[in-house]
Design an enzyme around this catalytic site. Structure first.
Site, PDB file in Angstrom:
ATOM      1  N   GLU A  67    -108.473  98.478 -62.769  1.00 13.10           N
ATOM      2  CA  GLU A  67    -109.746  98.925 -63.324  1.00 13.10           C
ATOM      3  C   GLU A  67    -110.286  97.910 -64.321  1.00 13.10           C
ATOM      4  O   GLU A  67    -109.533  97.238 -65.033  1.00 13.10           O
ATOM      5  CB  GLU A  67    -109.572 100.290 -63.996  1.00 13.10           C
ATOM      6  CG  GLU A  67    -109.314 101.372 -62.970  1.00 13.10           C
ATOM      7  CD  GLU A  67    -109.260 102.779 -63.556  1.00 13.10           C
ATOM      8  OE1 GLU A  67    -109.362 103.732 -62.775  1.00 13.10           O
ATOM      9  OE2 GLU A  67    -109.110 102.934 -64.779  1.00 13.10           O
ATOM     10  N   CYS A  89    -114.119  94.368 -70.191  1.00 16.28           N
ATOM     11  CA  CYS A  89    -112.717  94.627 -70.517  1.00 16.28           C
ATOM     12  C   CYS A  89    -111.888  94.388 -69.255  1.00 16.28           C
ATOM     13  O   CYS A  89    -112.010  95.095 -68.262  1.00 16.28           O
ATOM     14  CB  CYS A  89    -112.592  96.070 -70.999  1.00 16.28           C
ATOM     15  SG  CYS A  89    -110.913  96.552 -71.387  1.00 16.28           S
ATOM     16  N   CYS A 118     -98.036  98.376 -65.960  1.00 19.66           N
ATOM     17  CA  CYS A 118     -97.609  97.750 -67.219  1.00 19.66           C
ATOM     18  C   CYS A 118     -96.124  98.007 -67.394  1.00 19.66           C
ATOM     19  O   CYS A 118     -95.599  99.004 -66.919  1.00 19.66           O
ATOM     20  CB  CYS A 118     -98.392  98.371 -68.377  1.00 19.66           C
ATOM     21  SG  CYS A 118     -98.228  97.470 -69.932  1.00 19.66           S
ATOM     22  N   CYS A 120     -95.913 102.460 -73.463  1.00 17.83           N
ATOM     23  CA  CYS A 120     -96.350 103.045 -74.734  1.00 17.83           C
ATOM     24  C   CYS A 120     -96.611 104.533 -74.483  1.00 17.83           C
ATOM     25  O   CYS A 120     -97.276 104.906 -73.515  1.00 17.83           O
ATOM     26  CB  CYS A 120     -97.604 102.347 -75.250  1.00 17.83           C
ATOM     27  SG  CYS A 120     -97.301 100.599 -75.590  1.00 17.83           S
ATOM     28  N   CYS A 152    -100.275 105.915 -74.022  1.00 17.47           N
ATOM     29  CA  CYS A 152    -101.199 105.154 -73.173  1.00 17.47           C
ATOM     30  C   CYS A 152    -101.074 105.598 -71.718  1.00 17.47           C
ATOM     31  O   CYS A 152     -99.965 105.722 -71.189  1.00 17.47           O
ATOM     32  CB  CYS A 152    -100.882 103.665 -73.289  1.00 17.47           C
ATOM     33  SG  CYS A 152    -101.900 102.648 -72.213  1.00 17.47           S
ATOM     34  N   CYS A 178    -110.511 103.500 -74.112  1.00 23.97           N
ATOM     35  CA  CYS A 178    -109.263 102.774 -74.378  1.00 23.97           C
ATOM     36  C   CYS A 178    -108.044 103.574 -73.967  1.00 23.97           C
ATOM     37  O   CYS A 178    -107.888 104.722 -74.341  1.00 23.97           O
ATOM     38  CB  CYS A 178    -109.091 102.509 -75.870  1.00 23.97           C
ATOM     39  SG  CYS A 178    -110.328 101.469 -76.532  1.00 23.97           S
TER      40      CYS A 178
HETATM   41  N1  SAH Z   1    -101.059  95.660 -73.622  1.00 31.83           N
HETATM   42  C1  SAH Z   1    -102.139  95.233 -74.470  1.00 31.83           C
HETATM   43  C2  SAH Z   1    -103.469  95.444 -73.805  1.00 31.83           C
HETATM   44  C3  SAH Z   1    -103.878  96.906 -73.654  1.00 31.83           C
HETATM   45  S1  SAH Z   1    -105.235  97.087 -74.685  1.00 31.83           S
HETATM   46  C4  SAH Z   1    -102.043  95.919 -75.802  1.00 31.83           C
HETATM   47  O1  SAH Z   1    -101.219  96.809 -75.939  1.00 31.83           O
HETATM   48  O2  SAH Z   1    -102.750  95.544 -76.728  1.00 31.83           O
HETATM   49  C5  SAH Z   1    -105.557  98.719 -74.752  1.00 31.83           C
HETATM   50  C6  SAH Z   1    -105.688  99.216 -76.176  1.00 31.83           C
HETATM   51  O3  SAH Z   1    -105.925 100.611 -76.150  1.00 31.83           O
HETATM   52  C7  SAH Z   1    -104.413  99.002 -76.972  1.00 31.83           C
HETATM   53  O4  SAH Z   1    -104.687  98.818 -78.332  1.00 31.83           O
HETATM   54  C8  SAH Z   1    -103.751 100.341 -76.776  1.00 31.83           C
HETATM   55  O5  SAH Z   1    -102.749 100.539 -77.724  1.00 31.83           O
HETATM   56  C9  SAH Z   1    -104.914 101.266 -76.915  1.00 31.83           C
HETATM   57  N2  SAH Z   1    -104.680 102.571 -76.325  1.00 31.83           N
HETATM   58  C10 SAH Z   1    -103.850 102.880 -75.318  1.00 31.83           C
HETATM   59  N3  SAH Z   1    -103.918 104.182 -75.032  1.00 31.83           N
HETATM   60  C11 SAH Z   1    -104.808 104.724 -75.888  1.00 31.83           C
HETATM   61  C12 SAH Z   1    -105.334 106.025 -76.052  1.00 31.83           C
HETATM   62  N4  SAH Z   1    -104.958 107.017 -75.256  1.00 31.83           N
HETATM   63  N5  SAH Z   1    -106.250 106.223 -77.028  1.00 31.83           N
HETATM   64  C13 SAH Z   1    -106.666 105.190 -77.784  1.00 31.83           C
HETATM   65  N6  SAH Z   1    -106.227 103.937 -77.665  1.00 31.83           N
HETATM   66  C14 SAH Z   1    -105.296 103.706 -76.720  1.00 31.83           C
END
Ligand code: SAH
Length: 386
Positions: free
Chosen positions: A111, A124, A131, A135, A138, A365
């Protein structure tokens, strides 16, 4: 006998597999042009011409490259191709955010999101299918890792978005004189860009090339969960801005949210950031902090956060946690977020609260996840790309 016949067949097949020129560095493009028999004294000029067609004009057919000899165009067509990932689904949010689902060679999907703002338009990009990081908050983290994207697929997402926006300049127009729709890149889609360093670097070098897409390094932000060895390299070899997914202010909390913290803890991470080659007040590091109710959103967390950032030119992006089906976490209340932001701001750090964009199409995000493992949502909002 049999062997040499097999080799001949093999060579024929190789000829048939045409190289995608999109995603090659200038050096690789030069090599490929040499392989197909371009005279060596002409290679530099041909690279320049083809580069302009691809990255300034948006050409996708060699036949359109009218400043090349016709026989050369035919030769290129027989040995090379120009391809970006195929858009198989597009959704447009009420706020103008666009989410694309791209199918890659081999059938996997990623995506990509386009976020229009008054002064810019941000694309983006995803860097991996799935991945490895897991996390806990996420959505992509719930999907198994499949593979790294290659440069043509990373820069190809950006180009396909420009296709959709109709943003390639018409012949004769100066591409630099127009305000751009796709003016910024964030590597914040699916995947961990620093676990796919070389491919991400090559793709961003293409995006920054002054005779092509020509984005300034300041318009590119790479977001990492904290792959410490990759941080210095990012400054040296890409030179873009850096964003760190922090989310926790103690090793205990952060390890629960961002498990890679068990490998490189907060001390090590912050040390690497203090030494980031591009660090200055003009080039601050962005810290992303998802506001999750009762997990990381207390006043004490805010004070600890400010302490951690001491001596680092920083900006804190507070992201109200975006819910997704099946998550155990909740978003902090608006009052809590305001109070938290106030503490960070008072300590001297800009602390904007990021307005969730594209929530109605699950494009916000951390919500990205290819539909290969998710039931396709069919609703009035879904427009299948033509
Ligand atoms: N792996 C990289 C790139 C992913 S960026 C990283 O971790 O930075 C995506 C961003 O969105 C990251 O800051 C991640 O922590 C954040 N993110 C992931 N899930 C989220 C959620 N459910 N709500 C808000 N932010 C989230």
């Amino acid at each position: 006998m049999g062997n040499s016949r097999n080799m001949a067949i093999c060579e024929m097949q190789q000829l048939k597999t045409r190289t995608n020129l999109i995603g090659l560095t200038r050096e690789q493009l030069a090599e490929r042009l040499a392989e197909i028999g371009t005279p060596s004294d002409k290679i530099r000029m041909r690279v320049d011409q083809i580069w302009t067609w691809i990255y300034v004009r948006g050409a996708r057919r060699f036949a359109d490259m009218t400043n090349l000899a016709k026989t050369y165009r035919v030769q290129l067509d027989q040995t090379c191709r120009l391809e970006v990932p195929q858009c198989i689904q597009k959704e447009i949010s009420g706020d103008g955010t666009r989410k694309y689902l791209f199918r890659l060679n081999g059938g996997h999907e990623v995506e990509t999101v386009y976020i229009p703002e008054p002064d810019r338009g941000t694309v983006c990009l995803s860097s991996q299918v799935g991945c490895t990081l897991n996390c806990s908050f996420c959505h992509t983290g719930t999907q198994a890792f499949v593979r790294n994207l290659v440069p043509e697929e990373i820069i190809g997402q950006f180009m396909a978005v420009r296709d959709d926006l109709g943003e390639w300049p018409l012949p004769g127009r100066n591409p630099k004189s127009e305000q751009r729709l796709a003016s910024n890149i964030v590597l914040m889609g699916m995947g961990e860009p620093l676990y796919n360093f070389d491919n991400v670097r090559d793709a961003m070098q293409i995006a920054m090339d002054g005779k092509g897409i020509s984005l300034s390094r300041r318009r590119i932000t790479l977001s990492t969960a904290g792959v410490v060895p990759g941080i210095h390299r990012t400054g040296e070899e890409i030179g873009c801005r850096l964003a760190i997914s922090l989310h926790g202010t103690t090793d205990e909390i952060r390890s629960k949210l961002v498990p890679i913290n068990r490998k490189w803890g907060l001390d090590e991470l912050l040390d690497a950031l203090r030494n980031y080659p591009r660090l200055s007040n003009a080039d601050r590091i962005t810290f992303e902090y998802a506001m999750i109710r009762d997990i990381n959103d207390s006043d004490q967390d805010a004070h600890r956060l400010v302490n951690l950032l001491r001596n680092i030119p920083a900006k804190v992006n507070l992201i109200p946690f975006n819910r997704w089906p099946g998550t155990q976490f909740e978003r902090s209340s608006p009052e809590r977020i305001r109070k938290f932001a106030g503490i960070v701001f008072k300590a001297g750090y800009p602390s904007p609260v990021r307005t969730p964009r594209g929530e109605d199409i699950m494009a916000a995000c951390g919500q990205l996840k290819s539909t290969s493992q998710r039931q396709r949502l069919r609703s009035g909002k879904v427009a299948v790309a033509s």
